[in-house]
Design a protein around this motif. Structure first.
Motif, PDB file in Angstrom:
ATOM      1  N   GLU A 182       0.683  -0.814   0.100  1.00 56.11           N
ATOM      2  CA  GLU A 182       0.014   0.278  -0.316  1.00 56.11           C
ATOM      3  C   GLU A 182       0.778   1.616   0.464  1.00 56.11           C
ATOM      4  N   SER A 341      -0.303  -5.006 -10.022  1.00 53.75           N
ATOM      5  CA  SER A 341      -1.567  -4.611  -9.007  1.00 53.75           C
ATOM      6  C   SER A 341      -2.134  -3.770  -9.199  1.00 53.75           C
ATOM      7  N   LEU A 342      -1.179  -2.329  -9.566  1.00 52.97           N
ATOM      8  CA  LEU A 342      -1.446  -1.323  -9.353  1.00 52.97           C
ATOM      9  C   LEU A 342      -1.993  -0.747 -11.147  1.00 52.97           C
ATOM     10  N   ILE A 343      -1.185  -0.958 -12.008  1.00 59.60           N
ATOM     11  CA  ILE A 343      -1.939  -1.089 -13.106  1.00 59.60           C
ATOM     12  C   ILE A 343      -3.101  -1.885 -14.029  1.00 59.60           C
ATOM     13  N   ASP A 344      -3.170  -2.286 -12.944  1.00 63.88           N
ATOM     14  CA  ASP A 344      -4.619  -4.099 -13.158  1.00 63.88           C
ATOM     15  C   ASP A 344      -6.075  -3.319 -12.771  1.00 63.88           C
ATOM     16  N   LYS A 345      -5.334  -2.310 -11.274  1.00 60.79           N
ATOM     17  CA  LYS A 345      -6.759  -1.660 -10.844  1.00 60.79           C
ATOM     18  C   LYS A 345      -6.740  -0.229 -11.999  1.00 60.79           C
ATOM     19  N   GLU A 346      -6.185   0.599 -12.408  1.00 66.56           N
ATOM     20  CA  GLU A 346      -6.201   1.317 -13.024  1.00 66.56           C
ATOM     21  C   GLU A 346      -6.638   1.304 -14.794  1.00 66.56           C
ATOM     22  N   ALA A 347      -6.316  -0.108 -15.002  1.00 67.68           N
ATOM     23  CA  ALA A 347      -6.193  -0.143 -16.815  1.00 67.68           C
ATOM     24  C   ALA A 347      -6.731  -1.539 -16.746  1.00 67.68           C
ATOM     25  N   ASP A 348      -5.767  -2.411 -16.940  1.00 68.55           N
ATOM     26  CA  ASP A 348      -6.194  -3.467 -16.683  1.00 68.55           C
ATOM     27  C   ASP A 348      -4.905  -4.768 -16.989  1.00 68.55           C
ATOM     28  N   ASP A 351      -2.128  -4.537 -19.637  1.00 66.50           N
ATOM     29  CA  ASP A 351      -1.217  -2.853 -19.195  1.00 66.50           C
ATOM     30  C   ASP A 351      -0.289  -3.749 -18.514  1.00 66.50           C
ATOM     31  N   LYS A 371      -6.189  -9.501  -6.199  1.00 72.97           N
ATOM     32  CA  LYS A 371      -7.428  -9.114  -6.663  1.00 72.97           C
ATOM     33  C   LYS A 371      -8.548 -10.689  -6.027  1.00 72.97           C
TER      34      LYS A 371
END
Length: 400
Positions: A182, A341-348, A351, A371
């Motif tokens: 985090e 994890s951050l890119i998946d949350k903000e994009a997919d 990416d 997730k």
């Protein structure tokens, strides 16, 4: 009509004959693995005893050939011959050879090295692998791969007809929870590194450099592996572009007898990639470039002697820095999971996989992205279980 030949590896009727007092012979025709049928015999004090000896002899019959691998070859010898073959073929990287050799030394030789090839049965090998898997599941998985390749060689050389490793049971896979940092934990990481890099009054020896903080920043700016970050050269960075980029095109590897060196390709083909840098990484690299000391490799991160930094040393420094911080679970690889994890949350996830250099986003989803499973929205149905709800009308149809 001529009698059909015996199937390869089988024998015909066993005949016994008394040769003298307490001396009997048992004979049978055996069709060898080269297709020829030969007489095989065994001696015993009685007819049944001679038959039993002959049956064992027939069961363990060695295919007559001039090969150096037979059913009587020890597993240790098979391992040596297999490794020699791999080296001669030059199709496996030196670091993979080292990994296989480690598996042989730590698992296979101690547990099964003195067995004959014929004695390495499915049951024995399965027991070995399961015992190792109790405490070291990763080591057991690696040993199974090595054993499978070794005994495949034994099959190719005619010592065995089937590979016993194929029939061993599936090894348990430990449950692993993907864990990422985090934002407040990441700041705690940076603070721990800053404290560690400060000079300690009264302590002798060279002062800690600022490398660890910059390496960690670049790990979180790219999602690259630690070996890929340490293999970066200044020629791999374009800070003057409108969108500054970094090309990941190599990694640091270790080979016994050669030490650490830069391998000019990544772990996989998908690992070769251009990464657009965030502003904080651009600023760090620009500041580092100004004070950079030339080294023979043009390395962004070099040792005081101008050699490549080893991933092991960086990990050791991080272990020192995180002492008494509650961050024992955080490793350089945690950065990859945090980035994904951050890119998946903000994009997919696609990416995220591209950023990490994966050719299959399923790997990214399974091992790198935090997730939790999302349950369907049934809140309007579950509301009926709340306090003070009116009783349902028996005449009304019930909703599923």
């Amino acid at each position: 009509m001529p009698r059909p030949p015996l199937p390869v590896g089988t024998w015909g009727k066993i005949r016994t004959e008394k040769l003298g007092p307490n001396r009997h012979v048992a004979r049978a025709r055996f069709r060898d693995y080269d297709g020829k049928t030969r007489d095989v015999e065994a001696i015993g004090p009685t007819g049944p005893a001679a038959t039993r000896v002959l049956q064992v002899k027939l069961r363990d019959r060695i295919a007559p050939n001039d090969d150096e691998i037979t059913r009587e070859t020890k597993v240790n010898t098979l391992a040596d011959l297999w490794i020699d073959d791999l080296i001669a073929e030059e199709r496996v990287s030196p670091q993979t050879i080292d990994r296989y050799t480690t598996s042989l030394r730590t698992v296979i030789r101690p547990a099964a090295g003195n067995l004959r090839v014929r004695e390495a049965t499915v049951g024995r090998l399965d027991k070995v692998l399961r015992e190792v898997a109790k405490d070291r599941p990763s080591a057991a998985k690696g040993a199974k791969v090595v054993l499978g390749l070794m005994f495949a060689l034994a099959v190719r050389r005619g010592a065995l007809t089937t590979n016993p490793v194929r029939e061993t049971g599936r090894l348990r896979k430990p449950r692993r929870t993907v864990r990422a940092l985090e934002p407040e934990q990441l700041e705690k990481v940076r603070a721990a590194i800053q404290r560690w890099q400060q000079p300690t009054p009264g302590k002798s020896g060279p002062r800690h450099s600022g490398d660890l903080a910059d390496i960690v920043d670049l790990l979180f700016a790219t999602g690259a592996r630690i070996g890929e970050i340490l293999a970066l050269r200044w020629e791999d960075v374009d800070l003057a572009a409108e969108q500054p980029t970094l090309t990941i095109c190599g990694t640091i590897v270790y080979v016994k007898g050669k030490g650490f060196f830069r391998q000019g390709w990544t772990k996989t083909d998908a690992g070769y990639r251009n990464v657009v840098l965030p502003r904080f990484a651009v600023g760090m690299l620009m500041a580092r470039k100004i004070t950079a000391v030339d080294n023979p490799h043009d390395a962004i991160f070099a040792s005081r002697r101008g050699t490549w930094l080893s991933p092991q040393n960086v990990r050791r420094q991080w272990r020192q820095a995180r002492t008494d911080t509650g961050l024992e679970w955080v490793t350089p690889h945690t950065a990859r999971k945090t980035v994904a994890s951050l890119i998946d949350k903000e994009a997919d996830a696609k990416d995220a996989a591209g950023q990490l250099g994966h050719d299959d986003e399923a790997i990214t989803k399974k091992h790198y992205i935090v997730k939790p499973a999302l349950a369907p929205d049934s809140s309007h149905i579950l509301e009926k279980l709340g306090p003070g709800q009116p009783p349902s009308d028996p005449g009304q149809p019930q909703t599923a």
